[in-house]
Motif scaffolding. Structure first.
Motif, PDB file in Angstrom:
ATOM      1  N   GLY A 136       0.755  -1.244   0.000  1.00  0.00           N
ATOM      2  CA  GLY A 136       0.000   0.000   0.000  1.00  0.00           C
ATOM      3  C   GLY A 136       0.785   1.294   0.000  1.00  0.00           C
ATOM      4  O   GLY A 136       0.202   2.380   0.076  1.00  0.00           O
ATOM      5  N   PHE A 137       2.101   1.239  -0.099  1.00  0.00           N
ATOM      6  CA  PHE A 137       2.905   2.452  -0.169  1.00  0.00           C
ATOM      7  C   PHE A 137       2.978   2.924  -1.617  1.00  0.00           C
ATOM      8  O   PHE A 137       3.124   2.109  -2.533  1.00  0.00           O
ATOM      9  N   ALA A 138       2.878   4.235  -1.810  1.00  0.00           N
ATOM     10  CA  ALA A 138       2.969   4.825  -3.145  1.00  0.00           C
ATOM     11  C   ALA A 138       4.305   5.558  -3.280  1.00  0.00           C
ATOM     12  O   ALA A 138       4.725   6.283  -2.369  1.00  0.00           O
ATOM     13  N   SER A 139       4.938   5.378  -4.403  1.00  0.00           N
ATOM     14  CA  SER A 139       6.206   6.051  -4.687  1.00  0.00           C
ATOM     15  C   SER A 139       5.964   7.559  -4.814  1.00  0.00           C
ATOM     16  O   SER A 139       4.983   7.982  -5.434  1.00  0.00           O
ATOM     17  N   ILE A 140       6.838   8.337  -4.203  1.00  0.00           N
ATOM     18  CA  ILE A 140       6.739   9.799  -4.290  1.00  0.00           C
ATOM     19  C   ILE A 140       8.105  10.384  -4.603  1.00  0.00           C
ATOM     20  O   ILE A 140       9.135   9.725  -4.443  1.00  0.00           O
ATOM     21  N   GLU A 141       8.107  11.639  -5.022  1.00  0.00           N
ATOM     22  CA  GLU A 141       9.354  12.361  -5.260  1.00  0.00           C
ATOM     23  C   GLU A 141       9.895  12.896  -3.938  1.00  0.00           C
ATOM     24  O   GLU A 141       9.132  13.160  -3.002  1.00  0.00           O
TER      25      GLU A 141
END
Length: 164
Positions: A136-141
């Motif tokens: 459930g983790f989303a990649s972010i900048e």
């Protein structure tokens, strides 16, 4: 292995094993140029992690630390997930050590009314990237991290989890 590791809250008696496990994985398995001197938090876990909405846990099997995870309170109902490490022989779907650690930390975050969990990791930890995304983790900048997020110099990949 007959039984799965058990997740327990950290206390001082685990310190040497925690340091040894983390350094071995960082330096020996992944050849990451980081030393214990670069990680003073490992020598002051209670004061560094176990405050506010933060905490530190270990996975124990046969009285041995085989995994770690922590949440660092960074304010505004946000935490940084740090020090997620599992000994090689305890990784994978059979024992679910990493999954157990992560679910324990997420449950803690919910109890503490945390809204978001952030983490940074290295490009080398490809299996970790898949694990976080699957959970459930989303990649972010990097630019999307909260101001108080403690970026470690070796981290180049970042994730966010919204606690529901």
């Amino acid at each position: 292995m007959s039984s799965a590791p058990v997740v327990k809250e950290y206390f001082d008696a685990y310190q040497a094993q925690v340091v040894d496990l983390i350094l071995h994985i960082q330096q020996q398995e992944y050849d990451i140029p980081i030393t214990k001197e670069d990680q003073p938090d490992l020598f002051n876990i209670e004061r560094f992690y176990q405050t506010g909405s933060g905490n530190f846990w270990v996975a124990i099997h046969d009285d041995k630390v085989v995994g770690t995870i922590s949440l660092l309170d960074i304010g505004h109902h946000k935490v940084a997930l740090r020090k997620m490490f599992v000994a090689k022989e305890y990784r994978g779907p059979e024992l679910k050590t990493a999954y157990r650690l992560l679910q324990h930390a997420i449950a803690w975050a919910k109890e503490k009314s945390v809204k978001e969990i952030y983490l940074g990791t290295t490009a080398q930890f490809l299996a970790a990237h898949r694990f976080y995304e699957k959970n459930g983790f989303a990649s972010i900048e990097r630019s999307e991290l909260p101001d108080r997020f403690p970026v470690v110099h070796v981290d180049t990949v970042f994730y966010k989890y919204v606690v529901d």
